[in-house]
Every structure is written in structure tokens, then in C-alpha cells.
Design an enzyme around this catalytic site. Structure first.
Site, PDB file in Angstrom:
ATOM      1  N   GLY A  16       0.883  -1.147   0.005  1.00 16.68           N
ATOM      2  CA  GLY A  16       0.184   0.240   0.061  1.00 16.68           C
ATOM      3  C   GLY A  16       0.836   1.282   0.118  1.00 16.68           C
ATOM      4  N   SER A  17       1.984   1.239  -0.437  1.00 21.33           N
ATOM      5  CA  SER A  17       2.830   2.390  -0.441  1.00 21.33           C
ATOM      6  C   SER A  17       2.201   3.691  -1.438  1.00 21.33           C
ATOM      7  CB  SER A  17       4.320   2.051  -0.633  1.00 21.33           C
ATOM      8  OG  SER A  17       4.611   1.818  -2.038  1.00 21.33           O
ATOM      9  N   ASN A  18       1.720   3.145  -2.493  1.00 21.56           N
ATOM     10  CA  ASN A  18       1.001   3.987  -3.551  1.00 21.56           C
ATOM     11  C   ASN A  18      -0.337   4.677  -2.657  1.00 21.56           C
ATOM     12  OD1 ASN A  18       2.186   4.640  -6.325  1.00 21.56           O
ATOM     13  ND2 ASN A  18       2.388   2.453  -6.035  1.00 21.56           N
ATOM     14  N   LYS A  94      -5.351  -8.482  -9.108  1.00 18.10           N
ATOM     15  CA  LYS A  94      -6.663  -9.240  -9.671  1.00 18.10           C
ATOM     16  C   LYS A  94      -6.941  -8.526 -10.986  1.00 18.10           C
ATOM     17  CE  LYS A  94      -6.629 -12.619  -6.766  1.00 18.10           C
ATOM     18  NZ  LYS A  94      -6.425 -13.895  -7.025  1.00 18.10           N
ATOM     19  N   LEU A  95      -7.376  -9.293 -11.948  1.00 24.35           N
ATOM     20  CA  LEU A  95      -8.045  -8.915 -13.115  1.00 24.35           C
ATOM     21  C   LEU A  95      -9.388  -8.148 -12.706  1.00 24.35           C
ATOM     22  CD1 LEU A  95      -7.120  -8.437 -16.177  1.00 24.35           C
ATOM     23  CD2 LEU A  95      -8.634 -10.611 -16.547  1.00 24.35           C
ATOM     24  N   ASN A 110      -4.615   2.478 -13.813  1.00 25.68           N
ATOM     25  CA  ASN A 110      -3.821   1.576 -12.913  1.00 25.68           C
ATOM     26  C   ASN A 110      -2.603   2.434 -13.001  1.00 25.68           C
ATOM     27  OD1 ASN A 110      -2.581  -0.802 -11.741  1.00 25.68           O
ATOM     28  ND2 ASN A 110      -2.158  -1.602 -13.689  1.00 25.68           N
ATOM     29  N   HIS A 112       1.679   1.183 -13.629  1.00 30.23           N
ATOM     30  CA  HIS A 112       2.468   0.117 -14.012  1.00 30.23           C
ATOM     31  C   HIS A 112       3.785   0.524 -13.784  1.00 30.23           C
ATOM     32  CE1 HIS A 112       2.969  -3.781 -15.715  1.00 30.23           C
ATOM     33  NE2 HIS A 112       4.146  -3.425 -16.297  1.00 30.23           N
ATOM     34  N   ASP A 153      -3.153  -4.402 -18.366  1.00 32.05           N
ATOM     35  CA  ASP A 153      -2.032  -3.441 -18.787  1.00 32.05           C
ATOM     36  C   ASP A 153      -2.241  -2.729 -20.277  1.00 32.05           C
ATOM     37  OD1 ASP A 153      -0.841  -3.504 -16.487  1.00 32.05           O
ATOM     38  OD2 ASP A 153       0.211  -5.386 -17.135  1.00 32.05           O
ATOM     39  N   GLU A 182       6.892   6.542  -8.757  1.00 32.02           N
ATOM     40  CA  GLU A 182       5.413   6.271  -8.723  1.00 32.02           C
ATOM     41  C   GLU A 182       4.484   7.138  -7.735  1.00 32.02           C
ATOM     42  OE1 GLU A 182       3.989   2.056  -8.656  1.00 32.02           O
ATOM     43  OE2 GLU A 182       6.016   1.404  -9.150  1.00 32.02           O
TER      44      GLU A 182
HETATM   45  C1  GRF Z   1       3.603  -0.753  -7.548  1.00 32.80           C
HETATM   46  O1  GRF Z   1       4.818  -0.883  -8.009  1.00 32.80           O
HETATM   47  C2  GRF Z   1       2.594  -0.616  -8.771  1.00 32.80           C
HETATM   48  O2  GRF Z   1       3.298  -0.166  -9.710  1.00 32.80           O
HETATM   49  C3  GRF Z   1       2.173  -1.932  -9.069  1.00 32.80           C
HETATM   50  O3  GRF Z   1       2.307  -2.740  -7.943  1.00 32.80           O
HETATM   51  C4  GRF Z   1       3.125  -2.001  -6.846  1.00 32.80           C
HETATM   52  C5  GRF Z   1       2.259  -1.662  -5.667  1.00 32.80           C
HETATM   53  O4  GRF Z   1       3.099  -1.501  -4.698  1.00 32.80           O
HETATM   54  N1  GRF Z   1       1.047  -1.997  -9.817  1.00 32.80           N
HETATM   55  P1  GRF Z   1       2.469  -0.630  -3.306  1.00 32.80           P
HETATM   56  O5  GRF Z   1       1.394  -1.786  -2.689  1.00 32.80           O
HETATM   57  O6  GRF Z   1       1.536   0.448  -3.662  1.00 32.80           O
HETATM   58  O7  GRF Z   1       3.602  -0.345  -2.376  1.00 32.80           O
END
Ligand code: GRF
Length: 202
Positions: A16-18, A94-95, A110, A112, A153, A182
Site C-alpha cells: 500500500g505504499s502508493n 487481480k484482473l 492503474n 504500472h 495493462d 510512482e
Molecule cells: C507498484 O509498483 C505498482 O506500480 C504496481 O504494484 C506495486 C504496488 O506497490 N502495480 P504498493 O502496494 O503501492 O506499495
């Protein structure tokens, strides 16, 4: 004046870092939206923990517990209930079921960790992406934000940023460098969508 805030729903499977980067951007006033809910297929995901710690509705929904159709209907129920303006996939493994894509066409994005269309598709997630990039001796990798459609993707590319990786000596080093980008890029792209500066429609 009663201006409705733009609402996002975040789907995440892992640490969950994003999600955290999105929350930080909102708290710092750089991203003008609210997180309506966080949904995960993984009850142990860091993303759900982060959501709970911020009093954001944290929903665990795994297809393992349901028949396919019931799972899809439950997912749609969540979305109808929380009514997000945008669904943000942040490490969702998951898709997204086609029933959900149809209902929320051009409302799902999304991120990537590579320069699509290269290094995308089934199996291209996590360290696999960076290993493939490393083993191909690429000089650059990057970040892609795209619309989600029925295929992994493959939706419209909304934003891409290249990253020089000539100083990286392992897939892990590439992963670290890309992840940092990201965290900056995703909230910025979401804000552009909020502002109507990026369109998800083809
Ligand atoms: C990220 O690298 C994102 O691009 C990919 O999965 C990873 C998720 O990382 N789709 P986090 O769970 O947000 O840390």
C-alpha cells in the site's frame, strides 16, 4: 456553497505504499479529493491497515469466498454504495471483472512500474517486471498510468515518465528507483483527472 468533493475508491493487494502516497498528497493539500474506500482481495494487506488507521472504510473482498457471479455482484454493490468518481488501482493483483469494467468504463486507472506496452501483461507484476527489464539490459524503465480495460495493462495510456536505470545493478534497485517516481506521479495524475486536464475516454 456545497461543492461535492471528487471521490476515489482505491483497490490494492499489497503493502500500500502508493495508497500512502495518495493519502499524503491529500493531507498536504496537493491532491483535492477524498478516498471513499479502500478495497483489497488480501485480508493481510498493508493497504487495509493504512486505511483503517486513517478511518477510511476498509473492505476485504476475495473471490475465494464466493461463486464468480456473486463475487462480481458484491463488488458492484460496494461501488454502487460508495459511488466513487474514479477507481484507482494501486498494486491490485487481480484482473478487474469485465462486469465491473462495463459498468465503470473509463473510470478505472492503474499504475504500472514500466514503460508499457513493454513489460506488461499477465504475470508482469512486482519484481517480475523489474527482473525482465534488468535481464534485457534496458537503459531506461519508467512509470505508466493507464485506463483499465478487460486486458492486463492495455488501456489508453494517460501518462508516462522515463527513468534512467543505468546506475541500477539489480532488479531490486530498479524497483526502488521506479517506486519513488510512482509515489510522485500517481497523485499528480489523479489531480489532473480531478481538474479535467486528462481525459480517460479514447
Ligand atoms: C507498484 O509498483 C505498482 O506500480 C504496481 O504494484 C506495486 C504496488 O506497490 N502495480 P504498493 O502496494 O503501492 O506499495
Amino acid at each position: 456553497m456545497n461543492l461535492k468533493r471528487f471521490r476515489i475508491g482505491v483497490f490494492a493487494s499489497g503493502r500500500g505504499s502508493n495508497l500512502q502516497a495518495i493519502i499524503d498528497a491529500i493531507e498536504q493539500g496537493e491532491l483535492n479529493c477524498e478516498i471513499a474506500f479502500v478495497l483489497s482481495n488480501n485480508s493481510n494487506s498493508g493497504a487495509l491497515e493504512i486505511a483503517r488507521s486513517k478511518n477510511i472504510p476498509a473492505i476485504h473482498l476475495s473471490e475465494k469466498k464466493y461463486h464468480k457471479e456473486n463475487f462480481e455482484l458484491s463488488l458492484i454493490d460496494v461501488l454502487e454504495n460508495y459511488k466513487p468518481d474514479l477507481i484507482v488501482l494501486a498494486g491490485y493483483m487481480k484482473l478487474v471483472p469485465s462486469m465491473v469494467i462495463e459498468r465503470f468504463r473509463n473510470k478505472i486507472i492503474n499504475i504500472h512500474p514500466a514503460l508499457l506496452p513493454k513489460y506488461g501483461g499477465k504475470g508482469m507484476f512486482g519484481i517480475n517486471v523489474h527482473r525482465a527489464v534488468f535481464e534485457s539490459n534496458e537503459k531506461e524503465s519508467g512509470v505508466t498510468v493507464h485506463v483499465v480495460n478487460e486486458k492486463y495493462d492495455e488501456g489508453k495510456i494517460l501518462y508516462q515518465e522515463k527513468i534512467d536505470i543505468t546506475d541500477c545493478n539489480s532488479p531490486e534497485e530498479i524497483a526502488q528507483k521506479v517506486l519513488k517516481v510512482e509515489h510522485r506521479v500517481y497523485p499528480q495524475v489523479i489531480q489532473k483527472i480531478v481538474d479535467g486536464k486528462i481525459s480517460l475516454v479514447d
